[in-house]
Design a protein around this motif. Sequence first.
Motif, short mmCIF file in Angstrom:
data_model
loop_
_atom_site.label_atom_id
_atom_site.label_comp_id
_atom_site.label_asym_id
_atom_site.label_seq_id
_atom_site.Cartn_x
_atom_site.Cartn_y
_atom_site.Cartn_z
N LYS A 176 0.86 -1.19 0.00
CA LYS A 176 0.00 0.00 0.00
C LYS A 176 0.90 1.24 0.00
O LYS A 176 1.69 1.43 0.91
CB LYS A 176 -0.88 0.02 1.25
CG LYS A 176 -1.87 -1.14 1.34
CD LYS A 176 -2.89 -0.89 2.45
CE LYS A 176 -3.99 -1.95 2.48
NZ LYS A 176 -3.51 -3.22 3.10
N ILE A 177 0.75 2.06 -1.02
CA ILE A 177 1.57 3.27 -1.12
C ILE A 177 0.69 4.48 -0.79
O ILE A 177 -0.40 4.63 -1.34
CB ILE A 177 2.14 3.44 -2.55
CG1 ILE A 177 2.91 2.19 -2.98
CG2 ILE A 177 3.01 4.68 -2.64
CD1 ILE A 177 4.23 2.00 -2.32
N VAL A 178 1.21 5.33 0.08
CA VAL A 178 0.45 6.52 0.45
C VAL A 178 0.48 7.50 -0.72
O VAL A 178 1.51 7.68 -1.38
CB VAL A 178 1.06 7.16 1.72
CG1 VAL A 178 0.34 8.47 2.06
CG2 VAL A 178 0.98 6.19 2.88
N GLN A 179 -0.66 8.15 -0.93
CA GLN A 179 -0.78 9.07 -2.04
C GLN A 179 0.31 10.16 -1.97
O GLN A 179 0.56 10.71 -0.90
CB GLN A 179 -2.15 9.74 -2.01
CG GLN A 179 -2.53 10.35 -3.34
CD GLN A 179 -4.01 10.69 -3.37
OE1 GLN A 179 -4.50 11.40 -2.50
NE2 GLN A 179 -4.71 10.17 -4.36
N GLY A 180 0.93 10.43 -3.11
CA GLY A 180 1.95 11.48 -3.17
C GLY A 180 3.36 10.96 -2.92
O GLY A 180 4.31 11.72 -3.01
N TYR A 181 3.51 9.67 -2.61
CA TYR A 181 4.85 9.13 -2.38
C TYR A 181 5.18 8.10 -3.45
O TYR A 181 4.29 7.50 -4.06
CB TYR A 181 4.95 8.52 -0.98
CG TYR A 181 4.91 9.59 0.08
CD1 TYR A 181 6.07 10.23 0.49
CD2 TYR A 181 3.69 9.99 0.62
CE1 TYR A 181 6.03 11.24 1.43
CE2 TYR A 181 3.65 11.00 1.57
CZ TYR A 181 4.82 11.62 1.98
OH TYR A 181 4.79 12.62 2.88
N ALA A 182 6.50 7.91 -3.66
CA ALA A 182 6.93 7.08 -4.79
C ALA A 182 7.01 5.60 -4.45
O ALA A 182 7.08 4.77 -5.33
CB ALA A 182 8.29 7.57 -5.28
N GLY A 183 7.00 5.25 -3.18
CA GLY A 183 7.21 3.84 -2.82
C GLY A 183 8.68 3.48 -2.95
O GLY A 183 9.54 4.35 -3.02
N GLY A 184 8.97 2.19 -2.95
CA GLY A 184 10.35 1.76 -3.15
C GLY A 184 11.12 1.58 -1.85
O GLY A 184 12.34 1.43 -1.87
N MET A 185 10.43 1.58 -0.69
CA MET A 185 11.12 1.35 0.58
C MET A 185 11.58 -0.11 0.66
O MET A 185 10.94 -1.01 0.11
CB MET A 185 10.13 1.67 1.71
CG MET A 185 10.60 1.36 3.09
SD MET A 185 9.28 1.80 4.28
CE MET A 185 9.40 0.42 5.40
#
Lengths: 609, 363
Positions: free
Chosen positions: B331-340
């Motif tokens: 689940k990616i928070v809106q406005g963030y790129a992900g990739g952690m």
Amino acid sequence: MAKAEHVEAEQHHDDHDDHHEPQGIWQKYIFSQDHKIIAIQYTLTAIFVGLIGLGLSGVMRLQLGFPGDFGITDAFYFQAITMHGMIMVVYLLTALLLGGFGNYLIPLMLGARDMAFPYLNMLSYWFYFVSVVVLLASFFVPGGPTGAGWTLYPPQSILPNTPGADGLGIVLMIGSLAIFIVAATMGGLNYVVTVLQLRAKGMTLMRMPLSIWGIFTASILALLAFPALFVGAVMMMFDNLLGTSFFMPAIVDAAGNLVSASPDKPAYSGGSPLLFQHLFWYFGHPEVYIVALPAFGVISDVLATHARKTIFGYHMMVWAILAIGVISFVVWAHHMFVSGMNPYFGFFFASTTLVIAIPTAIKVYNWIFTLWRGNIRLNTPMLWCIGFISTFLIGGLTGLWLGNVIVDIPLSDTYFVIAHFHLVMGVSAVFAIFAGLYHWFPKVTGRHLNKIMSRTHFWVTFVGVYVVFLPMHYLGFEGMPRRYPSYGEDFNFPASATDLNAFITIAAIIMGIVQFVFIFNMAWSAFKGKKAEGNPWESTTLEWQTPDTPPVHGNWGPSLPVVHRWAYDYSVPGANKDYLTQDTAPSATAPRSDRHLDDHGTHNNGHED
Amino acid sequence: MAIGIALILLVVGTLAFHFWSPWTYSELASNWGQIDSMLSLTFVVSAIVFVVINLFVAVCVIRFRYDKDRKADFDPENKKMEWILIGITTVGVIMLLAPGLFVYSEFVNPPEEAHVVEVVGQQFAWSFRFPGEDGVLGLSDMRFVNIISNPFGIDPDDPAGHDDILVQQEELHLPIGQPVKTQMRSKDVLHNFYVPNFRVKMDLVPGLVTSLWFTPTKTGTFDIACAEYCGNGHHTMGGKVVVEDQASFENWLAQFPVFKSEDSQVEVSIEEIGSRIAQSACLSCHSIDGSPSVGPTWLGLYGKQETLSDGSTVSVDDDYLRESIVDPNAKIVQGYAGGMSAFANLSDDELNALIRYIETLSE
């Protein structure tokens, strides 16, 4: 013997007429084997992909000038810098100068009917086309294109937390490069063989126009340099997909786990990230000259034509091109002065780098002495040449800073570097391309470009590049690092530096928009422009002497041209006009003036009539 | 004609810009004044060439512009002049190169008495290690890294490491006037330790130990900026170097744990354990003060409604946080790129500690 060759040539031409004139739109314009069509295909594709690169620089500038205001994420910023760099250096500059100019000019300037291997030439373009499609496809895959930086340094480039690397981005980038290298190799072999084998009678090496010398030498560099990138790309692909460790040492992720290519693969260990950097720059520095040498050549020819003057020191110009070509293979690690390589390499690579400044300086001196006491026609191509001398000068001089290892250390990885390579390799190469496109457009299309649009394009661009790039040197002095999408409160840069960034962005966007004036001008003038005669600039070289404009298939009509003189007989004393074309036989009103070139043992005029 | 005037204006404008520009080198705070001298020398030489050649071209295009009744000079070459110019250029190049290499030879030879500090880079944080009493840093290897008990990856069997002092924060203190050699390594990707005021910089390369040296000559606080692209949070990888007198430096250093002592920790609360995990692994990308960073801030996160990239909302509870740590791209928070990175190796206790710590930031 001369006679026999002549007959053979004519027979060859008959073959052309009987069997090789292509019919139908597919053979004629799509899968064409005609070097002129392939040149146009290369040029238009490169300009198209270059416009995408230009758009990406707009994305970067908007973010830098107005951080956060345009909804550009950090990840997209990094993807933009990566794709911008790779597109501009490889898919625009290299493709346009070798594939575009090389293809168009080599047979025409040398008096040949086509390339040595027309079928290979067609394949070269289509491999290039596929490489562009693969590259651009990465914009449409999950995760988007790779954001590893255009240098693709591992370990970052293949780690999943790089923007685009969790999807197919990095795979498509590496794959596209590999395909491009195949295309460049096929093209390069063709250019080298054509220059060596298909010159018209009397066209000795030392009578060749400098454009050909530049393209010829650059093609050899490309053949020797691209394989290093190719093996680097293949090894990186193995590291990425198969879990090998060519470039990957043991590293941990943020959770402290050893990293592997995938859960079922053993952890990376023992590889060397620096090995990739060496391979990359062993290609990457000659690459600078793969772009620069054809640009030098084009500038020399356009400059001499519009200054109505012999190129000054032709001999030295040829030797400078060759010297630069050779030395360019032993300077690569000046890109790596702060990479952590053995610091003692710095002594060697700083020395070789500053040595290469000497032949480069010779070229600049000879261009400006070509202008001295010339009879200068300030046509649009000439304006681009003068612009080129100025931007190449400042970019070359900052090369003395960055090549001198101890001066590089404070400036490396800052905006000073951005200013340097954009001026010397981006702007200067693009100015040379514009000089060439404006110069040869009437031959390629048979029509003139619109003057008002041409001048608007030049002036806005010339002023624009200084407004955009000159202040960046000073941001570098401040220590502003490159590849930052924003400069947060962590760093103590003066607020005025932020204002400067906004100012640069506005200038860059105006300059970017003006490039569309050029695109429109080309498209409009190709069909509606004023009709051009065969030799509108009164140039000496063979491409302007074709019986038809634009030249038709086979270029030369029934018989091939015969060359009697060098490429720079402008304003020869005793001649009845201020230029003598290369195929003009010596006579009382057309004396030979290139005997100085015979004195150096390089002549080959035994076949002279 | 216009282009000639434009070139003259360019020269005048460039010089004016140089003298009026407020942007210049940051204040020098190290012994590398020689580097500044080299910058000045190079500037003067290149400025002269820039002015002379641009003006020469300007004069040419103005004086020798086209006239149909005139012919250009026929002047194909002048060997003597060309060799003279090659000679002058060579002298100019040697003038720049020789002193440059002389200064560089000092850069590659750190003084014997320089004290050693290790600089460790990881995405996107700096940490530092001092060698302790013995003056020798213990061996290290990525295999030994454990973000709770051994974040530096120090070899537990090397006695030289047992007194190493671990500074797990982004502020490094250095004593004024003492030459320091930074030994640098990276835990993940390339980084670059760059303090503009010290002039020198060098990459951190995983698998290698690199180094540079300088002597701080001014007290004060100076920025560290990562100067080699290191991924999504590259621009957030800042730090500070505080240069102070010897006594203050020693006081500062005394507060940090020695490597071995980390094993025998006193009882700490579960939130404190969570806080340590966060320090080591999370806070380079997640802020705890509400400021934006590579990932969402943790301030007020627990219990809030978060909007995801597909537009749906989710309430932030234990389950959501656990999933976001173990499988962060689900689940990616809106406005963030992900990739952690996935933190799948944390034990249940550690996960729980981290979540309890995050909960305290919503109180």
